[in-house]
Design a protein around this motif. Structure first.
Motif, PDB file in Angstrom:
ATOM      1  N   VAL A 128     -53.647  60.737  22.443  1.00  0.00           N
ATOM      2  CA  VAL A 128     -54.002  61.507  21.244  1.00  0.00           C
ATOM      3  C   VAL A 128     -53.597  62.969  21.379  1.00  0.00           C
ATOM      4  O   VAL A 128     -53.453  63.677  20.376  1.00  0.00           O
ATOM      5  CB  VAL A 128     -55.516  61.399  20.933  1.00  0.00           C
ATOM      6  N   GLY A 129     -53.395  63.438  22.619  1.00  0.00           N
ATOM      7  CA  GLY A 129     -52.962  64.813  22.816  1.00  0.00           C
ATOM      8  C   GLY A 129     -51.479  65.008  22.623  1.00  0.00           C
ATOM      9  O   GLY A 129     -51.029  66.039  22.111  1.00  0.00           O
ATOM     10  N   VAL A 137     -53.348  68.704  27.620  1.00  0.00           N
ATOM     11  CA  VAL A 137     -54.163  67.497  27.783  1.00  0.00           C
ATOM     12  C   VAL A 137     -54.937  67.462  29.096  1.00  0.00           C
ATOM     13  O   VAL A 137     -55.933  66.758  29.220  1.00  0.00           O
ATOM     14  CB  VAL A 137     -53.297  66.215  27.667  1.00  0.00           C
ATOM     15  N   ALA A 138     -54.496  68.240  30.098  1.00  0.00           N
ATOM     16  CA  ALA A 138     -55.131  68.162  31.421  1.00  0.00           C
ATOM     17  C   ALA A 138     -56.266  69.166  31.588  1.00  0.00           C
ATOM     18  O   ALA A 138     -56.964  69.143  32.613  1.00  0.00           O
ATOM     19  CB  ALA A 138     -54.086  68.382  32.514  1.00  0.00           C
ATOM     20  N   LEU A 139     -56.477  70.041  30.612  1.00  0.00           N
ATOM     21  CA  LEU A 139     -57.533  71.051  30.708  1.00  0.00           C
ATOM     22  C   LEU A 139     -58.356  71.046  29.427  1.00  0.00           C
ATOM     23  O   LEU A 139     -57.805  70.942  28.334  1.00  0.00           O
ATOM     24  CB  LEU A 139     -56.939  72.443  30.928  1.00  0.00           C
ATOM     25  N   ILE A 140     -59.664  71.201  29.558  1.00  0.00           N
ATOM     26  CA  ILE A 140     -60.524  71.182  28.377  1.00  0.00           C
ATOM     27  C   ILE A 140     -60.309  72.411  27.504  1.00  0.00           C
ATOM     28  O   ILE A 140     -60.689  72.418  26.333  1.00  0.00           O
ATOM     29  CB  ILE A 140     -62.014  71.061  28.765  1.00  0.00           C
ATOM     30  N   THR A 141     -59.696  73.451  28.053  1.00  0.00           N
ATOM     31  CA  THR A 141     -59.405  74.643  27.259  1.00  0.00           C
ATOM     32  C   THR A 141     -58.070  74.528  26.538  1.00  0.00           C
ATOM     33  O   THR A 141     -57.745  75.360  25.691  1.00  0.00           O
ATOM     34  CB  THR A 141     -59.365  75.885  28.165  1.00  0.00           C
ATOM     35  N   GLY A 142     -57.263  73.525  26.874  1.00  0.00           N
ATOM     36  CA  GLY A 142     -55.918  73.441  26.331  1.00  0.00           C
ATOM     37  C   GLY A 142     -55.793  72.599  25.085  1.00  0.00           C
ATOM     38  O   GLY A 142     -54.887  72.809  24.283  1.00  0.00           O
ATOM     39  N   ASP A 143     -56.699  71.625  24.894  1.00  0.00           N
ATOM     40  CA  ASP A 143     -56.584  70.732  23.743  1.00  0.00           C
ATOM     41  C   ASP A 143     -57.968  70.322  23.274  1.00  0.00           C
ATOM     42  O   ASP A 143     -58.826  69.966  24.089  1.00  0.00           O
ATOM     43  CB  ASP A 143     -55.764  69.495  24.118  1.00  0.00           C
ATOM     44  N   LEU A 194     -49.333  61.002  12.232  1.00  0.00           N
ATOM     45  CA  LEU A 194     -49.553  60.972  10.784  1.00  0.00           C
ATOM     46  C   LEU A 194     -50.951  61.440  10.405  1.00  0.00           C
ATOM     47  O   LEU A 194     -51.151  62.066   9.366  1.00  0.00           O
ATOM     48  CB  LEU A 194     -49.336  59.555  10.238  1.00  0.00           C
ATOM     49  N   LEU A 195     -51.931  61.119  11.243  1.00  0.00           N
ATOM     50  CA  LEU A 195     -53.323  61.504  11.000  1.00  0.00           C
ATOM     51  C   LEU A 195     -53.717  62.551  12.036  1.00  0.00           C
ATOM     52  O   LEU A 195     -53.432  62.384  13.222  1.00  0.00           O
ATOM     53  CB  LEU A 195     -54.247  60.289  11.097  1.00  0.00           C
ATOM     54  N   ASP A 196     -54.341  63.613  11.593  1.00  0.00           N
ATOM     55  CA  ASP A 196     -54.749  64.684  12.514  1.00  0.00           C
ATOM     56  C   ASP A 196     -55.518  64.111  13.704  1.00  0.00           C
ATOM     57  O   ASP A 196     -56.427  63.300  13.534  1.00  0.00           O
ATOM     58  CB  ASP A 196     -55.628  65.690  11.763  1.00  0.00           C
ATOM     59  N   ASN A 197     -55.140  64.528  14.917  1.00  0.00           N
ATOM     60  CA  ASN A 197     -55.718  63.893  16.113  1.00  0.00           C
ATOM     61  C   ASN A 197     -57.191  64.214  16.322  1.00  0.00           C
ATOM     62  O   ASN A 197     -57.896  63.452  16.988  1.00  0.00           O
ATOM     63  CB  ASN A 197     -54.901  64.249  17.369  1.00  0.00           C
ATOM     64  N   VAL A 198     -57.680  65.314  15.759  1.00  0.00           N
ATOM     65  CA  VAL A 198     -59.095  65.654  15.965  1.00  0.00           C
ATOM     66  C   VAL A 198     -60.020  64.695  15.214  1.00  0.00           C
ATOM     67  O   VAL A 198     -60.895  64.070  15.821  1.00  0.00           O
ATOM     68  CB  VAL A 198     -59.371  67.123  15.577  1.00  0.00           C
ATOM     69  N   PRO A 199     -59.867  64.515  13.877  1.00  0.00           N
ATOM     70  CA  PRO A 199     -60.724  63.516  13.212  1.00  0.00           C
ATOM     71  C   PRO A 199     -60.446  62.094  13.698  1.00  0.00           C
ATOM     72  O   PRO A 199     -61.358  61.269  13.734  1.00  0.00           O
ATOM     73  CB  PRO A 199     -60.383  63.669  11.730  1.00  0.00           C
ATOM     74  N   LEU A 200     -59.187  61.806  14.093  1.00  0.00           N
ATOM     75  CA  LEU A 200     -58.864  60.484  14.621  1.00  0.00           C
ATOM     76  C   LEU A 200     -59.632  60.227  15.919  1.00  0.00           C
ATOM     77  O   LEU A 200     -60.233  59.159  16.104  1.00  0.00           O
ATOM     78  CB  LEU A 200     -57.365  60.359  14.867  1.00  0.00           C
TER      79      LEU A 200
END
Length: 414
Positions: free
Chosen positions: A358-359, A159-165, A329-335
């Motif tokens: 969300v991460g 969550v702390a790096l743009i390459t990580g999540d 329950l809902l995928d965090n990317v579309p959420l």
């Protein structure tokens, strides 16, 4: 009426995962079947002339799934090869003591998973961390707890790096947080992971040892290990510098692995390298396919849009906390995409809180994140019900990290 039927199908898929131990029907089979059925119903109930629109929506979902499949296939092939050759076990023996207390190992594994997921993708971090776990002679209960800790630590590390999540990257690219502000999330992530490790290590006694393995690898195996870790680094750099999708970099690394194998091995040995693709557990990939088809269906019938509307009606600090729980329950990317599309008015501390939520929130259920799905597919100790028994501890750790995020972000950026 149609929406209720499709929601019922999604719930039925969830129940099939929950009661897999009772029905003895593979969860990959049930989720894939119900995911396909849900889209068939969408087509059969389409208004006249709308079948092309649903086809376009299905193609978009299949494209997302195909990218994830290829990425998983590339990563899992590398890990299967290096694991079979004993390279990962050898690295474990260099990094970890040959004999260590179960409690100390819990904390070391947590830190390892957290750091690894911060510098590479969650899929790779999960696979490598689980392989590390298998290197130790652990009781079933201790192994289950450590696997659950790995899932939480992997989700927390990125969550702390743009390459990580991916969700962190989405919020960053939308201009709501700066990279320097994101680094602050390392502190609550580390604190929550250590807190969970302390909770799960209660009752862990005795010492554990790594199973010693002979050094029977060849020079080409070291080359392939270097290619694997080089691919991880290049995936991060190429994405940041040029926006190249991680799947393309990993497929390039995989093709380089096969080229090196062809140069250093004869035809029979090269065929053996290609066989490692067949050692991939396709149940994991089929499970992903079924889950993502169901999530895509929920997205198309407007469930995620409804969640975004509910989010806007409450205090952002409360909404973000429950959005994180909802991502289990809902995928965090579309959420996250739906929440960004709703354009909520948030200050920097609130955006950081949402980023953490969300991460990490998907860790609360085993099907709530890629790390959890991989862990459940690869370790027989993890089932939906066995994971659920640790929800109180996971929720406490998630809540601690979320509260610390708000406190630190308000202190530094408000």
């Amino acid at each position: 009426m149609l929406e209720y039927i499709l929601i019922f199908i999604a719930l039925l898929a969830l129940l099939s995962i929950v009661f897999e131990e009772i029905t003895h029907i593979n969860k990959a089979t049930t989720t894939l079947f119900l995911g396909c059925i849900s889209w068939l119903i969408l087509f059969m109930n389409a208004a006249p002339g709308h079948d092309k629109l649903i086809t376009h929506q299905l193609n978009e979902n299949l494209l997302e799934i195909a990218v994830l499949w290829l990425f998983l296939m590339s990563t899992m092939t590398f890990v299967a090869y290096l694991n079979a050759k004993g390279i990962i076990q050898m690295a474990v023996q260099r990094l970890f003591p040959a004999e260590i207390s179960a409690k100390a190992l819990m904390f070391l594994v947590a830190i390892f998973s957290l750091v690894l997921s911060a510098i590479c993708d969650n899929v790779t971090a999960t696979l490598v961390s689980l392989t590390l776990l298998e290197s130790f002679n652990l009781p079933k209960k201790t192994k289950l707890r450590m696997a659950i800790l790995i899932v939480f630590a992997v989700n927390s590390g990125g969550v702390a790096l743009i390459t990580g999540d991916v969700t962190t990257l989405m919020i960053f690219l939308d201009g709501h947080v700066k990279m320097s502000q994101l680094f602050l999330l390392l502190l609550p992530s580390l604190a929550s992971v250590m807190f969970l490790a302390a909770l799960l290590s209660k009752g862990a006694r005795g010492k554990v040892v790594t199973e010693s393995i002979p050094n029977n690898y060849e020079r080409v195996d070291i080359y392939i290990a270097v290619i694997f870790f080089g691919t991880i680094v290049m995936t991060m750099l190429m994405n940041v510098l040029y926006g190249i999708p991680p799947v393309l970099t990993f497929l390039t690394g995989l093709s380089l692995m096969f080229l090196i194998g062809r140069i250093y091995r004869n035809d029979a040995e090269e065929t053996q390298i290609l066989e490692y693709i067949r050692k991939i557990e396709y149940d994991t990939l089929l499970f992903f396919l079924g889950i993502l088809l169901l999530v895509g269906m929920l997205k198309e019938i407007g469930i995620l849009t409804l969640v975004a509307q509910i989010y806007a009606n409450f205090d952002p600090n409360i909404s973000s906390y429950f959005a994180g729980i909802g991502s289990a329950l809902l995928d965090n990317v579309p959420l996250t995409a739906a929440l960004l599309k709703a354009t909520p008015v948030l200050n920097t501390p609130q955006w950081l809180a949402l980023t953490y939520a969300v991460g990490v929130g998907g860790s609360l259920l085993v099907i709530g994140s890629a790390a959890g799905i991989i862990a459940m597919s690869k370790m027989k100790e993890i089932t939906f019900m066995s994971y659920m028994r640790y929800i109180p501890a996971l929720l406490a750790a998630y809540t601690l990290g979320y509260v610390l995020t708000i406190l630190l972000a308000n202190y530094f950026f408000n």
